[in-house]
Scaffold this motif. Structure first.
Motif, mmCIF file in Angstrom:
data_model
loop_
_atom_site.group_PDB
_atom_site.id
_atom_site.type_symbol
_atom_site.label_atom_id
_atom_site.label_comp_id
_atom_site.label_asym_id
_atom_site.label_seq_id
_atom_site.Cartn_x
_atom_site.Cartn_y
_atom_site.Cartn_z
ATOM 1 N N MET A 1 27.966 -49.312 19.012
ATOM 2 C CA MET A 1 28.011 -49.007 17.593
ATOM 3 C C MET A 1 27.592 -47.553 17.368
ATOM 4 N N GLN A 2 28.296 -46.870 16.481
ATOM 5 C CA GLN A 2 27.975 -45.487 16.158
ATOM 6 C C GLN A 2 26.747 -45.429 15.256
ATOM 7 N N THR A 3 25.910 -44.408 15.481
ATOM 8 C CA THR A 3 24.732 -44.201 14.646
ATOM 9 C C THR A 3 24.606 -42.721 14.317
ATOM 10 N N GLN A 4 23.724 -42.408 13.381
ATOM 11 C CA GLN A 4 23.515 -41.019 12.984
ATOM 12 C C GLN A 4 23.056 -40.160 14.156
ATOM 13 N N SER A 5 22.441 -40.747 15.159
ATOM 14 C CA SER A 5 21.985 -39.962 16.315
ATOM 15 C C SER A 5 23.158 -39.431 17.145
ATOM 16 N N ASP A 6 24.369 -39.965 16.926
ATOM 17 C CA ASP A 6 25.563 -39.469 17.605
ATOM 18 C C ASP A 6 26.097 -38.185 16.982
ATOM 19 N N LEU A 7 25.626 -37.839 15.787
ATOM 20 C CA LEU A 7 26.121 -36.661 15.087
ATOM 21 C C LEU A 7 25.464 -35.384 15.590
ATOM 22 N N LYS A 8 26.286 -34.354 15.743
ATOM 23 C CA LYS A 8 25.847 -33.008 16.094
ATOM 24 C C LYS A 8 26.559 -32.044 15.156
ATOM 25 N N LEU A 9 26.112 -30.796 15.098
ATOM 26 C CA LEU A 9 26.816 -29.804 14.289
ATOM 27 C C LEU A 9 28.258 -29.717 14.764
ATOM 28 N N GLY A 10 29.188 -29.716 13.836
ATOM 29 C CA GLY A 10 30.602 -29.614 14.167
ATOM 30 C C GLY A 10 31.289 -30.944 14.424
ATOM 31 N N THR A 11 30.544 -32.052 14.399
ATOM 32 C CA THR A 11 31.148 -33.361 14.609
ATOM 33 C C THR A 11 32.120 -33.666 13.472
ATOM 34 N N LEU A 12 33.295 -34.173 13.829
ATOM 35 C CA LEU A 12 34.276 -34.595 12.829
ATOM 36 C C LEU A 12 34.044 -36.059 12.488
ATOM 37 N N VAL A 13 34.126 -36.353 11.200
ATOM 38 C CA VAL A 13 33.959 -37.727 10.732
ATOM 39 C C VAL A 13 35.066 -38.050 9.742
ATOM 40 N N VAL A 14 35.376 -39.320 9.630
ATOM 41 C CA VAL A 14 36.360 -39.806 8.668
ATOM 42 C C VAL A 14 35.645 -40.697 7.666
ATOM 43 N N TRP A 15 35.987 -40.535 6.399
ATOM 44 C CA TRP A 15 35.520 -41.435 5.350
ATOM 45 C C TRP A 15 36.698 -42.313 4.964
ATOM 46 N N HIS A 16 36.500 -43.618 5.039
ATOM 47 C CA HIS A 16 37.527 -44.568 4.648
ATOM 48 C C HIS A 16 37.296 -44.924 3.187
ATOM 49 N N GLY A 17 38.079 -44.296 2.318
ATOM 50 C CA GLY A 17 37.899 -44.443 0.873
ATOM 51 C C GLY A 17 38.302 -45.797 0.342
ATOM 52 N N GLY A 18 38.004 -45.999 -0.919
ATOM 53 C CA GLY A 18 38.381 -47.234 -1.606
ATOM 54 C C GLY A 18 37.280 -48.258 -1.686
ATOM 55 N N SER A 19 36.111 -47.949 -1.140
ATOM 56 C CA SER A 19 35.005 -48.909 -1.157
ATOM 57 C C SER A 19 34.289 -48.956 -2.499
ATOM 58 N N PHE A 20 34.462 -47.915 -3.292
ATOM 59 C CA PHE A 20 33.765 -47.816 -4.568
ATOM 60 C C PHE A 20 34.788 -47.686 -5.695
ATOM 61 N N PRO A 21 35.326 -48.798 -6.207
ATOM 62 C CA PRO A 21 36.366 -48.771 -7.245
ATOM 63 C C PRO A 21 35.940 -47.943 -8.454
ATOM 64 N N GLY A 22 36.893 -47.176 -8.982
ATOM 65 C CA GLY A 22 36.621 -46.352 -10.148
ATOM 66 C C GLY A 22 36.077 -44.981 -9.822
ATOM 67 N N ASN A 23 35.700 -44.746 -8.581
ATOM 68 C CA ASN A 23 35.194 -43.437 -8.188
ATOM 69 C C ASN A 23 36.357 -42.614 -7.642
ATOM 70 N N TYR A 24 36.836 -41.643 -8.427
ATOM 71 C CA TYR A 24 38.007 -40.861 -8.041
ATOM 72 C C TYR A 24 37.752 -39.987 -6.807
ATOM 73 N N GLU A 25 36.493 -39.778 -6.431
ATOM 74 C CA GLU A 25 36.188 -39.003 -5.233
ATOM 75 C C GLU A 25 36.087 -39.886 -3.987
ATOM 76 N N ASP A 26 36.215 -41.189 -4.143
ATOM 77 C CA ASP A 26 36.143 -42.105 -3.005
ATOM 78 C C ASP A 26 37.541 -42.258 -2.406
ATOM 79 N N VAL A 27 37.981 -41.194 -1.728
ATOM 80 C CA VAL A 27 39.305 -41.152 -1.109
ATOM 81 C C VAL A 27 39.146 -41.057 0.402
ATOM 82 N N ASP A 28 40.203 -41.397 1.133
ATOM 83 C CA ASP A 28 40.183 -41.156 2.575
ATOM 84 C C ASP A 28 39.996 -39.656 2.777
ATOM 85 N N ASP A 29 39.058 -39.281 3.623
ATOM 86 C CA ASP A 29 38.726 -37.867 3.765
ATOM 87 C C ASP A 29 38.293 -37.559 5.182
ATOM 88 N N LEU A 30 38.465 -36.313 5.562
ATOM 89 C CA LEU A 30 38.031 -35.804 6.857
ATOM 90 C C LEU A 30 36.894 -34.829 6.613
#
Length: 79
Positions: A1-30
């Motif tokens: 399982m991934q955890t915050q300890s896996d993050l380093k400067l420059g790490t790329l992450v994906v946000w899977h949007g749609g979890s918060f209905p009505g929030n226009y900023e909750d989009v799939d994002d890199l």
């Protein structure tokens, strides 16, 4: 399982949007980790390409979002 300890400067992450209905900023994002301070302010900053903003997460929030599948680490920089 991934955890915050896996993050380093420059790490790329994906946000899977749609979890918060009505929030226009909750989009799939890199994002890229631009600042990590686990010791003093307990903060990880991620810049998002689609929304063009930087979010500040506590390490606990990152672990929660990773565990729920909202966030995914796609490239853990080797530095």
């Amino acid at each position: 399982m991934q955890t915050q300890s896996d993050l380093k400067l420059g790490t790329l992450v994906v946000w899977h949007g749609g979890s918060f209905p009505g929030n226009y900023e909750d989009v799939d994002d890199l994002g890229v980790v631009v600042n990590i301070d686990r010791w003093i302010s307990d903060e990880i900053q991620i810049f998002w390409s689609m929304t063009n903003k930087t979010d500040h997460f506590s390490t606990e929030e990152v672990d929660e979002q990773l565990g729920q599948g909202n966030m995914e680490i796609i490239n853990a920089n080797s530095r």
